[in-house]
Design a protein around this motif. Sequence first.
Motif, short mmCIF file in Angstrom:
data_model
loop_
_atom_site.label_atom_id
_atom_site.label_comp_id
_atom_site.label_asym_id
_atom_site.label_seq_id
_atom_site.Cartn_x
_atom_site.Cartn_y
_atom_site.Cartn_z
N HIS A 68 5.08 54.61 -0.22
CA HIS A 68 4.48 55.53 0.74
C HIS A 68 3.82 54.75 1.87
O HIS A 68 3.24 53.68 1.66
CB HIS A 68 3.46 56.43 0.05
CG HIS A 68 4.08 57.50 -0.78
ND1 HIS A 68 3.34 58.34 -1.60
CD2 HIS A 68 5.38 57.90 -0.91
CE1 HIS A 68 4.16 59.20 -2.21
NE2 HIS A 68 5.39 58.94 -1.81
N PHE A 69 3.88 55.30 3.06
CA PHE A 69 3.45 54.61 4.27
C PHE A 69 2.21 55.30 4.84
O PHE A 69 2.24 56.49 5.15
CB PHE A 69 4.60 54.65 5.30
CG PHE A 69 4.38 53.80 6.52
CD1 PHE A 69 4.00 52.48 6.41
CD2 PHE A 69 4.59 54.32 7.79
CE1 PHE A 69 3.82 51.68 7.53
CE2 PHE A 69 4.43 53.54 8.92
CZ PHE A 69 4.04 52.22 8.79
N ALA A 70 1.11 54.55 4.94
CA ALA A 70 -0.14 55.10 5.48
C ALA A 70 -0.23 54.80 6.97
O ALA A 70 0.04 53.67 7.40
CB ALA A 70 -1.33 54.51 4.75
N ASP B 119 -5.47 48.82 6.94
CA ASP B 119 -4.97 47.85 5.96
C ASP B 119 -5.07 48.48 4.58
O ASP B 119 -5.81 49.45 4.38
CB ASP B 119 -5.77 46.54 6.02
CG ASP B 119 -5.07 45.39 5.30
OD1 ASP B 119 -3.84 45.47 5.07
OD2 ASP B 119 -5.75 44.39 4.96
N GLY B 120 -4.32 47.94 3.64
CA GLY B 120 -4.32 48.46 2.28
C GLY B 120 -4.39 47.35 1.26
O GLY B 120 -4.17 46.17 1.56
N TRP C 225 -10.82 54.23 1.81
CA TRP C 225 -10.30 55.46 1.21
C TRP C 225 -9.50 55.15 -0.04
O TRP C 225 -8.72 54.20 -0.07
CB TRP C 225 -9.39 56.19 2.20
CG TRP C 225 -10.01 56.42 3.53
CD1 TRP C 225 -10.05 55.55 4.59
CD2 TRP C 225 -10.69 57.60 3.96
NE1 TRP C 225 -10.72 56.11 5.64
CE2 TRP C 225 -11.13 57.37 5.29
CE3 TRP C 225 -10.97 58.83 3.36
CZ2 TRP C 225 -11.83 58.33 6.02
CZ3 TRP C 225 -11.67 59.78 4.08
CH2 TRP C 225 -12.09 59.52 5.39
N ASP C 226 -9.70 55.96 -1.07
CA ASP C 226 -8.82 55.99 -2.23
C ASP C 226 -8.06 57.31 -2.14
O ASP C 226 -8.68 58.38 -2.29
CB ASP C 226 -9.63 55.91 -3.52
CG ASP C 226 -8.74 55.85 -4.77
OD1 ASP C 226 -7.60 56.35 -4.71
OD2 ASP C 226 -9.20 55.34 -5.80
N PRO C 227 -6.75 57.28 -1.89
CA PRO C 227 -6.01 58.53 -1.69
C PRO C 227 -6.09 59.50 -2.87
O PRO C 227 -5.82 60.69 -2.72
CB PRO C 227 -4.57 58.06 -1.48
CG PRO C 227 -4.69 56.64 -1.02
CD PRO C 227 -5.90 56.10 -1.71
N ALA D 142 0.49 48.70 2.10
CA ALA D 142 -0.18 47.82 1.15
C ALA D 142 -1.00 48.53 0.08
O ALA D 142 -1.50 47.88 -0.84
CB ALA D 142 -1.07 46.82 1.89
N ALA D 143 -1.16 49.86 0.16
CA ALA D 143 -1.84 50.59 -0.91
C ALA D 143 -0.87 51.42 -1.75
O ALA D 143 -1.29 52.19 -2.60
CB ALA D 143 -2.93 51.50 -0.33
#
Length: 354
Positions: free
Chosen positions: A79-81, A115-116, A141-143, A71-72
């Motif tokens: 991309h998968f967190a 969650d994102g 977090w902001d990647p 979701a981010a």
Amino acid sequence: MDKPQIIAHVQKSLNYTLFDAKWIPCSAKFVVLGNYARGTGALQIYEISHGDVKLVHEAEKPKEFKCGTFAASSLEQRHFATGNFEGKLQIWDLEKTRDPVYSVKAHKEIINSIDGVGGLGIGEGAPEIVTGSRDGSVKVWDPRQKDKPVAVMEAKKEDTRRDCWAVAFGNSYNTEERCVCSGYDNGDVKLFDLKTMSLRWETNIKNGVCFLEFDRKDINMNKLVATSLESKFHVFDLRTQHPTKGFASVSERTHNATIWSVRHLPQNRDIFMTMGGNGSLNLWKYNYPAKRVSTDSDGKQMGVAGTLDLLQNVTLSTQPINSFDWNPDKAGLGVCTAFDQTLRVLIVTKLNRL
């Protein structure tokens, strides 16, 4: 009215413990996370093909995976967190999974929930990920900001920290507004306003909070579902907050077991699925009251809760169903995992008639 049916379309037994499954956006593929008995992490990608599922990629990692979200991420990257058992937040390019594209030691202990927001064209503002851990902290977090969280929510005294079991983003309807909701093992539910960096609301639902989900992330807050131990879930109407009574809610006992998770149908925010510790799935519809707002004796506005209809239920396993994900592109298509080490692709019929 003809009731929807929940049909187990495909069942596949695997050789590891399953914790999460997510559809890869804009595809017929999904990713499954878990852990092998030897203590390593399992990441597998399956594709629906000719009425079955086919393994198209797998990777084994040093630490067990607990949870994941797309979701981010942008729709282009997908991309998968993931959150793992040693507290690491990692982001993976699923085309090449040898090394993560982002990795940070986010928590001292296991990441229970992730969650994102700001990705997949859903929600406004920066792409952000929220993690909740056994260490009691909730971090945003902001990647793009390397290895430092942009926000940390935790009790000031260590002896008052509780195990955080659930986190969820909501209220992301413009670039400024954003909320994070967190749930804890003692039944606490806390709603943090990230714009003002303050606690906006808190309550206690008397049992450990297993899962939280807003009905939509990218709208002015509308509804929140909190599931718990001891067979109970709560639906909060978030449109009107009373100064002392908080949000109106309706609760339901179901599954005769822990309610592990809840997922709202992407195509209809008033339809949602709950997952039970007795191996069952329940499909619900929320009905709004004639008036969502009333006035108390002091002239203060307060919300009015709606009602719930159980549309369908089915028992699929003798073990808890611990995750479920609706396909965002095909209404009624879902995937779930259970502790019987089986993944299941489901079809729910007649949702467009509800």
